[in-house]
Design a protein around this motif. Structure first.
Motif, PDB file in Angstrom:
ATOM      1  N   ASP A   1       0.822  -1.212   0.000  1.00  0.00           N
ATOM      2  CA  ASP A   1       0.000   0.000   0.000  1.00  0.00           C
ATOM      3  C   ASP A   1       0.854   1.259   0.000  1.00  0.00           C
ATOM      4  OD1 ASP A   1      -2.475  -1.410   0.133  1.00  0.00           O
ATOM      5  OD2 ASP A   1      -2.099  -1.787   2.264  1.00  0.00           O
ATOM      6  N   HIS A   2       2.102   1.142   0.462  1.00  0.00           N
ATOM      7  CA  HIS A   2       2.967   2.316   0.594  1.00  0.00           C
ATOM      8  C   HIS A   2       4.318   2.067  -0.091  1.00  0.00           C
ATOM      9  CE1 HIS A   2       0.042   3.783   3.464  1.00  0.00           C
ATOM     10  NE2 HIS A   2       0.163   2.658   4.154  1.00  0.00           N
ATOM     11  N   GLU A   3       4.785   3.061  -0.810  1.00  0.00           N
ATOM     12  CA  GLU A   3       6.039   2.940  -1.547  1.00  0.00           C
ATOM     13  C   GLU A   3       7.220   2.694  -0.620  1.00  0.00           C
ATOM     14  OE1 GLU A   3       8.866   5.533  -4.626  1.00  0.00           O
ATOM     15  OE2 GLU A   3       6.870   6.280  -4.042  1.00  0.00           O
ATOM     16  N   ILE A   4       7.229   3.336   0.553  1.00  0.00           N
ATOM     17  CA  ILE A   4       8.369   3.210   1.463  1.00  0.00           C
ATOM     18  C   ILE A   4       8.541   1.774   1.946  1.00  0.00           C
ATOM     19  CG2 ILE A   4       7.008   3.816   3.531  1.00  0.00           C
ATOM     20  CD1 ILE A   4       9.549   5.296   4.538  1.00  0.00           C
ATOM     21  N   ASP A   5       7.399   1.069   2.157  1.00  0.00           N
ATOM     22  CA  ASP A   5       7.465  -0.335   2.577  1.00  0.00           C
ATOM     23  C   ASP A   5       7.975  -1.224   1.441  1.00  0.00           C
ATOM     24  OD1 ASP A   5       6.462   0.386   5.040  1.00  0.00           O
ATOM     25  OD2 ASP A   5       4.383  -0.102   4.534  1.00  0.00           O
ATOM     26  N   CYS A   6       7.560  -0.899   0.238  1.00  0.00           N
ATOM     27  CA  CYS A   6       8.012  -1.664  -0.929  1.00  0.00           C
ATOM     28  C   CYS A   6       9.512  -1.489  -1.130  1.00  0.00           C
ATOM     29  CB  CYS A   6       7.240  -1.211  -2.167  1.00  0.00           C
ATOM     30  SG  CYS A   6       7.593  -2.196  -3.641  1.00  0.00           S
ATOM     31  N   ARG A   7       9.984  -0.260  -0.981  1.00  0.00           N
ATOM     32  CA  ARG A   7      11.422  -0.009  -1.125  1.00  0.00           C
ATOM     33  C   ARG A   7      12.216  -0.786  -0.073  1.00  0.00           C
ATOM     34  NH1 ARG A   7      13.224   3.939  -4.415  1.00  0.00           N
ATOM     35  NH2 ARG A   7      11.660   5.286  -5.409  1.00  0.00           N
ATOM     36  N   ALA A   8      11.664  -0.883   1.126  1.00  0.00           N
ATOM     37  CA  ALA A   8      12.363  -1.580   2.212  1.00  0.00           C
ATOM     38  C   ALA A   8      12.514  -3.067   1.894  1.00  0.00           C
ATOM     39  CB  ALA A   8      11.595  -1.389   3.523  1.00  0.00           C
ATOM     40  N   ILE A   9      11.459  -3.676   1.354  1.00  0.00           N
ATOM     41  CA  ILE A   9      11.537  -5.114   1.072  1.00  0.00           C
ATOM     42  C   ILE A   9      12.458  -5.388  -0.111  1.00  0.00           C
ATOM     43  CG2 ILE A   9       9.677  -5.561  -0.597  1.00  0.00           C
ATOM     44  CD1 ILE A   9      10.188  -7.494   2.650  1.00  0.00           C
ATOM     45  N   VAL A  10      12.454  -4.496  -1.104  1.00  0.00           N
ATOM     46  CA  VAL A  10      13.360  -4.654  -2.252  1.00  0.00           C
ATOM     47  C   VAL A  10      14.810  -4.632  -1.777  1.00  0.00           C
ATOM     48  CG1 VAL A  10      14.208  -3.529  -4.338  1.00  0.00           C
ATOM     49  CG2 VAL A  10      11.758  -3.756  -3.966  1.00  0.00           C
ATOM     50  N   LYS A  11      15.080  -3.812  -0.783  1.00  0.00           N
ATOM     51  CA  LYS A  11      16.434  -3.699  -0.253  1.00  0.00           C
ATOM     52  C   LYS A  11      16.807  -4.888   0.636  1.00  0.00           C
ATOM     53  CE  LYS A  11      19.395  -0.516   2.369  1.00  0.00           C
ATOM     54  NZ  LYS A  11      19.439   0.777   3.086  1.00  0.00           N
ATOM     55  N   LEU A  12      15.861  -5.356   1.454  1.00  0.00           N
ATOM     56  CA  LEU A  12      16.177  -6.339   2.477  1.00  0.00           C
ATOM     57  C   LEU A  12      16.040  -7.796   2.025  1.00  0.00           C
ATOM     58  CD1 LEU A  12      14.463  -4.837   5.664  1.00  0.00           C
ATOM     59  CD2 LEU A  12      16.909  -5.155   5.296  1.00  0.00           C
ATOM     60  N   PHE A  13      14.998  -8.096   1.258  1.00  0.00           N
ATOM     61  CA  PHE A  13      14.628  -9.492   1.031  1.00  0.00           C
ATOM     62  C   PHE A  13      15.725 -10.321   0.344  1.00  0.00           C
ATOM     63  CE2 PHE A  13      11.565 -12.658  -1.070  1.00  0.00           C
ATOM     64  CZ  PHE A  13      11.568 -13.473   0.048  1.00  0.00           C
ATOM     65  N   PRO A  14      16.331  -9.849  -0.752  1.00  0.00           N
ATOM     66  CA  PRO A  14      17.375 -10.674  -1.383  1.00  0.00           C
ATOM     67  C   PRO A  14      18.540 -10.972  -0.448  1.00  0.00           C
ATOM     68  CG  PRO A  14      16.694  -8.903  -2.842  1.00  0.00           C
ATOM     69  CD  PRO A  14      16.093  -8.606  -1.509  1.00  0.00           C
ATOM     70  N   LYS A  15      18.987  -9.958   0.298  1.00  0.00           N
ATOM     71  CA  LYS A  15      20.126 -10.152   1.202  1.00  0.00           C
ATOM     72  C   LYS A  15      19.780 -11.147   2.310  1.00  0.00           C
ATOM     73  CE  LYS A  15      23.385  -7.552   4.083  1.00  0.00           C
ATOM     74  NZ  LYS A  15      23.117  -8.193   5.395  1.00  0.00           N
ATOM     75  N   GLN A  16      18.590 -10.966   2.899  1.00  0.00           N
ATOM     76  CA  GLN A  16      18.180 -11.875   3.973  1.00  0.00           C
ATOM     77  C   GLN A  16      18.011 -13.303   3.459  1.00  0.00           C
ATOM     78  OE1 GLN A  16      17.546 -11.274   7.228  1.00  0.00           O
ATOM     79  NE2 GLN A  16      17.730  -9.048   7.340  1.00  0.00           N
ATOM     80  N   ALA A  17      17.438 -13.434   2.264  1.00  0.00           N
ATOM     81  CA  ALA A  17      17.233 -14.769   1.689  1.00  0.00           C
ATOM     82  C   ALA A  17      18.567 -15.450   1.429  1.00  0.00           C
ATOM     83  CB  ALA A  17      16.436 -14.661   0.396  1.00  0.00           C
ATOM     84  N   MET A  18      19.525 -14.713   0.877  1.00  0.00           N
ATOM     85  CA  MET A  18      20.820 -15.310   0.542  1.00  0.00           C
ATOM     86  C   MET A  18      21.664 -15.564   1.784  1.00  0.00           C
ATOM     87  SD  MET A  18      21.865 -13.610  -3.134  1.00  0.00           S
ATOM     88  CE  MET A  18      21.362 -11.922  -2.818  1.00  0.00           C
ATOM     89  N   GLU A  19      21.415 -14.825   2.859  1.00  0.00           N
ATOM     90  CA  GLU A  19      22.106 -15.123   4.119  1.00  0.00           C
ATOM     91  C   GLU A  19      21.515 -16.365   4.781  1.00  0.00           C
ATOM     92  OE1 GLU A  19      21.902 -11.593   6.479  1.00  0.00           O
ATOM     93  OE2 GLU A  19      23.678 -10.693   5.556  1.00  0.00           O
ATOM     94  N   LEU A  20      20.190 -16.525   4.686  1.00  0.00           N
ATOM     95  CA  LEU A  20      19.550 -17.707   5.233  1.00  0.00           C
ATOM     96  C   LEU A  20      19.941 -18.954   4.442  1.00  0.00           C
ATOM     97  CD1 LEU A  20      17.397 -19.043   7.111  1.00  0.00           C
ATOM     98  CD2 LEU A  20      15.719 -18.520   5.322  1.00  0.00           C
ATOM     99  N   ALA A  21      19.983 -18.812   3.117  1.00  0.00           N
ATOM    100  CA  ALA A  21      20.284 -19.945   2.233  1.00  0.00           C
ATOM    101  C   ALA A  21      21.392 -19.544   1.266  1.00  0.00           C
ATOM    102  CB  ALA A  21      19.034 -20.365   1.467  1.00  0.00           C
ATOM    103  N   PRO A  22      22.648 -19.571   1.709  1.00  0.00           N
ATOM    104  CA  PRO A  22      23.754 -19.186   0.823  1.00  0.00           C
ATOM    105  C   PRO A  22      23.743 -19.999  -0.464  1.00  0.00           C
ATOM    106  CG  PRO A  22      24.527 -19.457   3.085  1.00  0.00           C
ATOM    107  CD  PRO A  22      23.122 -19.962   3.054  1.00  0.00           C
ATOM    108  N   GLY A  23      23.897 -19.300  -1.577  1.00  0.00           N
ATOM    109  CA  GLY A  23      23.892 -19.975  -2.869  1.00  0.00           C
ATOM    110  C   GLY A  23      22.621 -19.781  -3.662  1.00  0.00           C
ATOM    111  N   VAL A  24      21.523 -19.345  -3.013  1.00  0.00           N
ATOM    112  CA  VAL A  24      20.296 -19.107  -3.775  1.00  0.00           C
ATOM    113  C   VAL A  24      20.441 -17.815  -4.574  1.00  0.00           C
ATOM    114  CG1 VAL A  24      18.817 -20.270  -2.093  1.00  0.00           C
ATOM    115  CG2 VAL A  24      19.077 -17.795  -1.981  1.00  0.00           C
ATOM    116  N   GLN A  25      19.725 -17.751  -5.683  1.00  0.00           N
ATOM    117  CA  GLN A  25      19.704 -16.570  -6.535  1.00  0.00           C
ATOM    118  C   GLN A  25      18.262 -16.048  -6.554  1.00  0.00           C
ATOM    119  OE1 GLN A  25      22.650 -15.420  -8.397  1.00  0.00           O
ATOM    120  NE2 GLN A  25      23.563 -16.799  -6.918  1.00  0.00           N
ATOM    121  N   LEU A  26      18.063 -14.824  -6.121  1.00  0.00           N
ATOM    122  CA  LEU A  26      16.715 -14.269  -6.027  1.00  0.00           C
ATOM    123  C   LEU A  26      16.593 -13.036  -6.899  1.00  0.00           C
ATOM    124  CD1 LEU A  26      14.477 -14.125  -2.952  1.00  0.00           C
ATOM    125  CD2 LEU A  26      14.756 -12.013  -4.246  1.00  0.00           C
ATOM    126  N   ILE A  27      15.548 -12.998  -7.742  1.00  0.00           N
ATOM    127  CA  ILE A  27      15.265 -11.821  -8.566  1.00  0.00           C
ATOM    128  C   ILE A  27      13.947 -11.226  -8.113  1.00  0.00           C
ATOM    129  CG2 ILE A  27      16.539 -12.663 -10.571  1.00  0.00           C
ATOM    130  CD1 ILE A  27      13.835 -13.456 -11.807  1.00  0.00           C
TER     131      ILE A  27
END
Length: 488
Positions: free
Chosen positions: A66-92
C-alpha cells in the motif's frame, strides 16, 4: 492512490536443492526454499497484511504494498536476507506501480519484468576463496568447516552447512503431509533409507507440473480487469496450492503409508523436495513411484473439479471460469549413487515431453499423462538422443509413452500399463523371452520375429500381450512393461 505489486522468484531451485547426492542436504535445501517463501518474507515485510499476499509457494512471492516506502524496504532487504539464510540461492525481484483507474493486466506486466531480470546475474553469498583455500569436494564452493559423513570427514561450504542445519531444525514439507497412520515412522535422511536392499535399489525422482496455467491466467485477464484481476488470481492460486498439497497427501497416504504399514518399515520411503503452487518434486522408492504418481494425477483432477466449484469468479452464464485442472509428470528412475542433478533434469525432460504430446491433442483442458525412463547412461542427454541410442531397435521404437489418465484416441493409459505389468509379473509369464525379444530387436529382427512366434505358441494365453498385435505406428510398450516389472 497508487499501490505496488511486488514479485520475487528464486532462480534455479532444483539446481540449488540437488547440488549433492546427500539426502540430508537435499532435504535441508528444500526446507530453506520453503522457509524463504513462507516465513522469512512475513518476518521482514513492514506491516505485513495477509490480505495483500497473493502468492507464497514453490520459490515465488507476490505481494501488494500500500505504501512505496514499505516496498522499497523489502526490495532492499529481502534478497540479502534470503541469501544469508540460504547461501547460494539466486533471487530476482520486480515491482509494478498499480494506479486505481487503470485496466492494465498488472500481473502480466510483472511476469514480463521478472523474465527480463532472469538474465541479470546476482551476487553469490556462498563465499569466494583464493586458489590455495580448501574447497568442498562435492560442490566446489569455498569450505568453511569439516563435517563427519559416515565416519569420514569431508569439507563443506556455507550452502551445505545451512542445508544441514535446516534439515535438523525444520520439517515444513512433511507437516503438509502429516497423517495419524504415519506418526510412528521416521522420515529418511540417507538414500540408503529409501533404497532398502539389493532388490529394491532403484530410486525415483518424480516431477509433476500443472497444465494450461498460463492459458488459464490469460482467460481470467480477458474477463476481469484491473485490481479485480489480482483478487481472482489470488483466489485461483490459493485453490491451486490446496489442490496440489491435498493431492500429494492423498497419494502419499494411499501408496506410501500403505507400503510403510504393510511392510512394517521403520523409515518412510519418501522425501518431498518441492511442494506448492502447481509443482511437486519428490524422491520415492522405485517400485512405489508409478502408483504414487498415478494416484497424485487422479486426485489432482478430482480435487480441482471440486474446489473450483467454489471459485467466486463466474462467466456470463454463472459457471466457474475455470472448471477443472490437469497435470503432467515425469518419473526418472535412478540408482542411489547416480548424480541427482541429472536425475531431476531427466524428470523435468520427461514431464516436458508428456506435456508436448498432451497438448498436441488440442483438448481443453490438456489431458493428464506421465512419462518415465530408467536412466542407464552416465549422463543425461536430450530426449531425442536417448530415444535414438537406447530406445530404438531395427526401426521399432520402445518409447511408447506418455501414458494417459483417461483414454484418448489411440493413446495408452496408466491403468492399461499397470495391468500389463501385473500380467507379466506372474510366475508363468514369459518375461525372460520377452526380454530376449527386446534384445534381438536391436541386433537381429529376423530372429526376433521367430522368437515372437514361439512365444505365441508356447505361451498361448499371452499371445495378445501386448504384442504382436499392439505395435502402434512402429512402437511397442514391452520395454516399458519389462522395466516397471523389474522394479517390483
Amino acid at each position: 492512490m497508487s499501490k505496488y505489486l511486488y514479485g520475487a522468484n528464486i532462480q534455479g531451485i532444483q539446481q540449488y536443492i540437488f547440488q549433492t547426492n546427500k539426502l540430508k542436504e537435499i532435504a535441508g535445501g528444500s526446507e530453506l526454499i520453503e522457509r524463504i517463501c513462507k516465513d522469512l518474507f512475513r518476518d521482514i515485510c513492514p506491516g505485513f497484511n495477509d490480505n495483500n499476499l497473493q502468492l507464497a509457494a514453490a520459490g515465488q512471492v507476490r505481494y501488494i504494498f500500500d505504501h512505496e516506502i514499505d516496498c522499497r524496504a523489502i526490495v532492499k532487504l529481502f534478497p540479502k536476507q534470503a541469501m544469508e539464510l540460504a547461501p547460494g540461492v539466486q533471487l530476482i525481484q520486480a515491482v509494478i506501480t498499480m494506479s486505481e483507474d487503470s485496466q492494465d493486466d498488472f500481473t502480466a506486466k510483472l511476469e514480463d519484468k521478472l523474465l527480463v531480470k532472469k538474465n541479470i546475474q546476482t551476487s553469490n553469498l556462498n563465499g569466494f576463496g583464493l586458489m590455495g583455500v580448501e574447497a568442498s569436494r562435492r560442490t566446489g564452493g569455498t569450505a568453511v568447516e569439516f563435517k563427519e559423513y559416515e565416519e569420514e570427514k569431508d569439507s563443506i561450504d556455507r550452502s551445505q552447512k545451512a542445508k544441514l542445519e535446516a534439515a535438523k531444525n525444520y520439517n515444513k514439507l512433511f507437516k503438509k503431509l502429516e497423517t495419524n497412520e504415519s506418526g510412528s515412522g521416521e522420515f529418511p535422511f540417507d538414500m540408503e533409507d529409501i533404497a532398502l536392499d539389493e532388490k529394491r535399489n532403484w530410486l525415483a525422482i518424480v516431477h509433476a507440473d500443472g497444465n494450461d496455467l498460463g492459458k488459464t491466467i490469460m482467460g481470467l485477464s480477458r474477463r476481469i480487469n484491473g485490481n479485480a484481476l489480482l483478487g481472482a488470481i489470488k483466489a485461483f492460486s490459493k485453490i491451486l496450492d490446496e489442490v496440489t498439497v491435498e493431492a500429494t497427501k492423498n497419494a502419499y497416504q494411499h501408496v506410501i503409508v500403505e507400503a510403510f504399514k504393510k511392510e512394517n518399515l521403520q523409515i518412510i520411503p519418501f522425501r518431498p523436495v518441492v511442494l506448492g503452487g502447481d509443482d511437486l518434486t519428490a524422491i520415492i522408492r522405485g517400485d512405489l513411484a508409478f502408483p504414487f504418481t498415478q494416484k497424485f494425477i487422479e486426485e489432482f483432477e478430482r480435487l480441482s473439479e471440486i474446489k473450483l466449484k467454489a471459485f467466486p469468479y463466474k462467466d456470463e452464464e454463472g459457471n466457474p471460469i475455470v472448471s477443472k485442472l490437469s497435470s503432467c509428470a515425469g518419473i526418472a528412475y535412478i540408482k542411489k549413487n547416480f548424480p541427482f542433478h541429472y536425475g531431476i533434469h531427466m524428470a523435468e525432460i520427461l514431464c516436458s515431453e508428456a506435456k508436448k504430446d498432451a497438448k498436441s491433442l488440442n483438448l481443453n483442458p490438456t489431458p493428464s499423462c506421465l512419462m518415465f525412463h530408467k536412466v542407464s547412461a552416465s549422463y543425461v542427454e536430450d530426449w531425442e538422443a536417448i530415444v535414438k541410442k537406447e530406445l530404438t531397435g531395427d526401426g521399432v521404437s520402445f518409447d511408447y509413452g506418455p501414458y494417459y489418465l483417461e483414454k484418448f484416441e489411440n493413446k495408452p493409459t496408466m491403468t492399461e500399463l499397470a495391468n500389463w505389468v501385473e500380467s507379466i509379473s506372474k510366475s508363468d509369464a514369459p518375461k525372460a523371452p520377452f526380454r530376449k525379444w527386446l534384445s534381438l530387436m536391436k541386433t537381429d529382427k529376423g530372429k526376433a520375429g521367430q522368437l515372437l512366434t514361439r512365444i505365441g505358441k508356447v505361451h498361448s494365453k499371452y499371445k495378445d500381450f501386448p504384442i504382436p498385435n499392439t505395435l502402434n505406428k512402429g512402437k511397442t510398450p514391452v520395454y516399458d512393461i519389462i522395466s516397471l516389472s523389474n522394479l517390483l
